[in-house]
Each structure stands twice: as structure tokens, then as C-alpha cells.
Design an enzyme around this catalytic site. Structure first.
Site, PDB file in Angstrom:
ATOM      1  N   ASP A   4       0.760  -1.114   0.074  1.00 62.04           N
ATOM      2  CA  ASP A   4      -0.106  -0.015  -0.265  1.00 62.04           C
ATOM      3  C   ASP A   4       1.092   1.439  -0.206  1.00 62.04           C
ATOM      4  O   ASP A   4       1.848   1.152   0.108  1.00 62.04           O
ATOM      5  CB  ASP A   4      -0.802  -0.410   0.882  1.00 62.04           C
ATOM      6  CG  ASP A   4      -1.796   1.209   1.659  1.00 62.04           C
ATOM      7  OD1 ASP A   4      -1.448   2.268   1.736  1.00 62.04           O
ATOM      8  OD2 ASP A   4      -2.739   1.266   0.778  1.00 62.04           O
ATOM      9  N   ASP A  19       1.564   2.805   3.567  1.00 58.67           N
ATOM     10  CA  ASP A  19       2.719   1.729   4.127  1.00 58.67           C
ATOM     11  C   ASP A  19       3.935   1.502   3.616  1.00 58.67           C
ATOM     12  O   ASP A  19       5.171   2.149   3.947  1.00 58.67           O
ATOM     13  CB  ASP A  19       2.465   0.551   3.985  1.00 58.67           C
ATOM     14  CG  ASP A  19       1.205  -0.171   4.806  1.00 58.67           C
ATOM     15  OD1 ASP A  19       0.874   0.778   5.748  1.00 58.67           O
ATOM     16  OD2 ASP A  19       0.093  -1.404   4.694  1.00 58.67           O
ATOM     17  N   GLU A  20       3.961   2.072   1.946  1.00 64.20           N
ATOM     18  CA  GLU A  20       6.295   2.521   1.892  1.00 64.20           C
ATOM     19  C   GLU A  20       6.382   3.787   2.292  1.00 64.20           C
ATOM     20  O   GLU A  20       7.558   4.012   3.124  1.00 64.20           O
ATOM     21  CB  GLU A  20       4.795   3.164  -0.388  1.00 64.20           C
ATOM     22  CG  GLU A  20       6.115   3.284  -0.299  1.00 64.20           C
ATOM     23  CD  GLU A  20       6.159   3.060  -1.996  1.00 64.20           C
ATOM     24  OE1 GLU A  20       7.219   3.816  -2.731  1.00 64.20           O
ATOM     25  OE2 GLU A  20       4.924   2.889  -2.574  1.00 64.20           O
ATOM     26  N   GLY A  21       5.471   4.308   2.481  1.00 65.32           N
ATOM     27  CA  GLY A  21       5.797   5.960   3.536  1.00 65.32           C
ATOM     28  C   GLY A  21       6.268   6.306   4.724  1.00 65.32           C
ATOM     29  O   GLY A  21       7.101   6.376   4.437  1.00 65.32           O
ATOM     30  N   ALA A  42       9.501   3.801   4.737  1.00 61.29           N
ATOM     31  CA  ALA A  42      10.943   4.628   3.785  1.00 61.29           C
ATOM     32  C   ALA A  42      11.181   5.800   5.485  1.00 61.29           C
ATOM     33  O   ALA A  42      12.265   5.860   5.694  1.00 61.29           O
ATOM     34  CB  ALA A  42      10.211   5.286   2.797  1.00 61.29           C
TER      35      ALA A  42
END
Length: 442
Positions: free
Chosen positions: A179, A182-184, A187
Site C-alpha cells: 500500500d 505503508d511505503e511512505g 521509508a
């Protein structure tokens, strides 16, 4: 009636046998419910370099595949584990191949070759005795999010086939499409872990900007109650790490990654080839330019407009029209430090603003002035560093201002911190390893 003493003894022993049998069966059942393999530490002994004393160190490995829109990367993490302390990243092995998984949407069987190539890197890195307890994971990002569902599923199934034969610790749900939020968040965890801001120290957290090919993310720790109250509910999230709770503002804009935005500015539509001899004509390209550009398996013919209005002003209007009302401003970004990754970094290198190996610091105004310079050079028939550089820089400068970064705002650009890649992979690996340990799944 009185029971003989011998009969009472037999009855007691019988009850005890029944009880112990029940307890053993219950214990065996509980053992079966625990995952067969859990991440294990490896303890190594060595001599301290100064004292000469023999010391023990415990290590845990984790393998994360990043299946991005333009390539597939493998991150092999070696964590140093210490009791009652946050893990420390002892080492990272990194490799990357091109193209991305999404390039094999119509030939999924061919995707296996690259995955096997990267798995061999993992086998050369992780001690063989730990393969069965080293979590193996893959997260796909915007490249697969933009594919039709069936094609994406088939590609992920091919990855699962390869992973299931790898001898590493693998579960089917360890392979999935990530998602955007979730990626952000992952990171953000990575960068703040690497600068030491998640270890209960006085180091303040920093914000994160990522500009991929298909999507772009912004994530930062919330400090203002007004931001929480005025932000959409799906922009605000919270989690706990190392016994500290964090409230984050995090959002991913699908379709506003650099390659997808480039297509939109040129006038194309994602996944739709042009009919017959049609061309994409754009004021963001040099007037005498004509060429082909491939994006998401579609080959486009693109060319510049005939000479007329200045290229920068024409391109700027085109970009502003494309992005209008697609991005939400975040007032808090003006008052905290931010790191920026991926194409933010690459285009700063193209402009000569930072060293390709060591990174550096740029202002938003550097992208603005860089866009003007490149576009004007193209208009004057100067050297074309890249046919799309004018468009890309104009888009980046507009995107940052739409997110509410003022022109004088400084951004830190880094590909690595302490020899670790500054991507979402490290943060996602943390989550998966803990999930494996607690629940036997990722």
C-alpha cells in the site's frame, strides 16, 4: 462403605495418568500451533580490538525485495541484536536489476530469471546454516499497483514459486503489493532509524519525500493538533516501535510519480497506446525534437511543438494544469527537516547540484532555476542533456510548491546513510521480522 486403601491408591494413580496425558497432549498441540521456523539469532564470538576480551554478538538476517516500477532490488540486512535495546544495522548488501517486474506482465515466466539472480546474491551473503530462519520478503510498489489485477497476481505467483524453493524462511503472504501509505511510513522508519531518531535519543525525527516512477509519498511526524484535525482520516496513522509511539502524516499519490506525471503532461493516458500514427506533441520538449519513449510497456512517439512561446512558461502552464488540485498542502512541512529520495536525487545530480555518490543539500528554488535554465537552453538550440529534463524539473518544482514547500526550503538528498540504502526496504523489513517472530507471518 469404605474403599480399601489399595483401591484408593489405584484410583489416584489412574487420575494422575489421565491428567498428565491431557497436559502432554495440550502441550503438544500448542507446540504445533507455533510456526515451524522463526527468525533465529546467530551468536558469533570475537576478540575485542582493544581489551582482547572474547565477546559474543547476536545477529539476525532479513531479505527484502523491492519490486519497483523501473527495477527490482534486493536488500540483505544483517542486524546486531542486543537484549533490551533497539537492533543495530551491522551491514547491508544491495543489488539492483532492470527492468521492473511489471515489464513482464505479458510474459510472466521470464520474470523468474531476475529473481533467481538476486536470490543467488542472498545465498552468497547469508550463512547457509541460517537460511531456514532468515525471512524472505517481496513488496511491489506502483509499477504493479498500476497493472490490471489479474496480471499483477500472476507475476506475484511466479515470485512465490521461486521463493518457495529457495530454502529461506518464506510464507505466501510475504509476497504482496505494498500500500502506498505503508511505503511512505516504511521509508520514514528507515531514514529516522539510520539517523538515530528512533532509539529514544534527543535526535528529532525528520520528514520524508519519495518520488518514484508511478507514485510519490510524503511522510512526517505530526506535531500540530490542527493538522490532525484538518487532515483526511486516511492521511493520519500511528504505530509503536522500540516502545515509543509515533503519529504520522503519510500519503501516497498514485499516478504522480515522475514517469506517470511525465505521461500525463505529454497528454497520454496510462496503459493506453496511441492509435495508429498518432504522436504526443508537447511544449515541454525542444521544438526540433522527435523520438520514442516507452512507459509501462507502451511505446509512444513524442515531439516538440513548433517554435513560438518560451518553452519554460509554456511547460509550466501545462504542468500546473495537470497537477491542479491533486495535491494537498501540509503547513507543517515548512518547520521541519526533510530528506528527499529517488528522482528528487537523480534530477539534482543531472543539474550538477549534488555529487552522485555523496548527495548533498538543495533548495526548492534550485529546481525552479534549474528548470528555467534547461528549458531556455532547449529553446535556444543549446545542448540537450535529456529530452525530458525540462519537463521533469518543471514538474518537480511545481510538485514541491503544491505540497507547501517554499522556494527557500532546504532538502537533504542522500542515497545512503552509514552505508545503508535510504529506501523503504529497511523499515518494511523491521515490520516483517517482528511479525514473523510474534505471529509466524509477515
Amino acid at each position: 462403605m469404605r474403599f480399601p486403601k489399595l483401591a484408593f491408591i489405584f484410583m489416584f494413580v489412574g487420575c494422575l495418568v489421565v491428567y498428565l496425558t491431557y497436559v502432554k497432549r495440550h502441550y503438544d498441540d500448542s507446540k504445533l500451533s507455533v510456526p515451524e521456523q522463526l527468525p533465529q539469532y546467530r551468536t558469533d564470538t570475537r576478540k575485542h580490538p582493544t581489551s582482547g576480551q572474547v565477546v559474543s554478538e547476536s545477529f539476525q538476517y532479513g531479505i527484502m525485495f523491492d519490486a519497483g516500477s523501473t527495477g527490482t532490488r534486493i536488500h540483505i540486512f544483517k542486524f546486531q541484536m542486543e537484549p533490551n535495546e533497539a537492533p543495530k544495522l551491522a551491514h547491508e548488501t544491495f543489488r539492483a536489476i532492470k527492468p521492473g517486474l511489471s515489464a513482464y506482465a505479458d510474459e510472466p515466466e521470464k520474470s523468474k530469471e531476475g529473481i533467481l539472480e538476486l536470490l543467488n546474491v542472498a545465498k552468497d551473503t547469508v550463512p547457509e546454516v541460517l537460511w531456514s530462519s532468515t525471512p524472505l520478503m517481496l513488496r511491489a510498489t506502483a509499477g504493479l499497483r498500476l497493472l490490471p489485477g489479474e496480471k499483477a497476481t500472476i507475476l506475484l505467483d511466479k515470485v512465490r514459486e521461486v521463493f518457495s524453493e529457495s530454502l529461506f524462511l518464506y510464507k505466501p503472504d510475504s509476497v504482496s503489493i505494498m500500500d502506498g501509505t505503508d511505503e511512505g511510513m516504511s521509508a520514514w522508519i528507515t531514514i529516522n532509524f539510520l539517523i538515530g531518531a528512533l532509539h529514544g535519543t534527543e535526535t528529532p525525527t525528520v520528514g520524508m519525500l519519495d518520488l518514484g516512477g508511478g507514485s510519490t509519498q510524503i511522510t512526517f511526524a505530526l506535531q500540530d493538533e490542527i493538522t490532525i484535525q484538518t487532515s483526511p482520516i486516511d492521511y493520519v496513522t500511528s504505530f509503536q516501535m522500540f516502545n515509543i509511539s509515533h503519529a504520522l502524516y503519510s500519503h501516497s499519490y498514485l499516478g504522480l510519480g515522475l514517469m506517470s506525471a511525465r505521461l500525463a503532461v505529454l497528454g497520454g493516458i496510462e496503459g493506453q497506446p496511441l492509435a495508429g500514427p498518432q504522436e504526443l506533441v508537447s511544449p515541454c520538449l525542444a521544438p526540433d525534437y522527435s523520438g520514442q519513449w516507452e512507459h509501462a510497456e507502451v511505446l509512444y512517439t513524442v515531439k516538440g511543438q513548433k517554435p513560438g512561446e518560451p518553452i519554460y512558461e509554456s511547460c509550466l502552464r501545462k504542468v500546473e494544469k495537470m497537477i491542479y488540485k491533486q495535491v494537498r498542502k501540509a503547513e507543517e512541512v515548512k518547520n521541519m527537516d526533510f530528506y528527499a529520495f529517488s528522482y528528487y536525487y537523480d534530477r539534482a545530480v543531472d543539474l550538477g547540484l549534488i555529487d552522485e555518490r555523496t548527495g548533498g543539500t538543495v533548495r526548492v528554488s534550485d529546481y525552479i532555476e534549474g528548470a528555467k535554465k534547461v528549458c531556455n537552453n532547449m529553446s535556444a538550440g543549446g545542448i540537450k542533456e535529456s529530452p525530458f529534463l525540462c519537463l521533469d524539473l518543471t514538474y518537480i518544482s511545481v510538485l514541491l510548491q503544491e505540497l507547501d514547500f517554499p522556494p527557500d526550503k532546504e532538502l537533504k538528498l542522500a542515497r545512503q546513510i552509514n552505508n545503508a540504502e535510504t529506501s523503504w526496504a529497511l523499515g518494511a523489513a523491521f515490520h516483517c521480522i517482528e511479525s514473523f517472530r510474534k505471529h509466524g507471518t509477515c
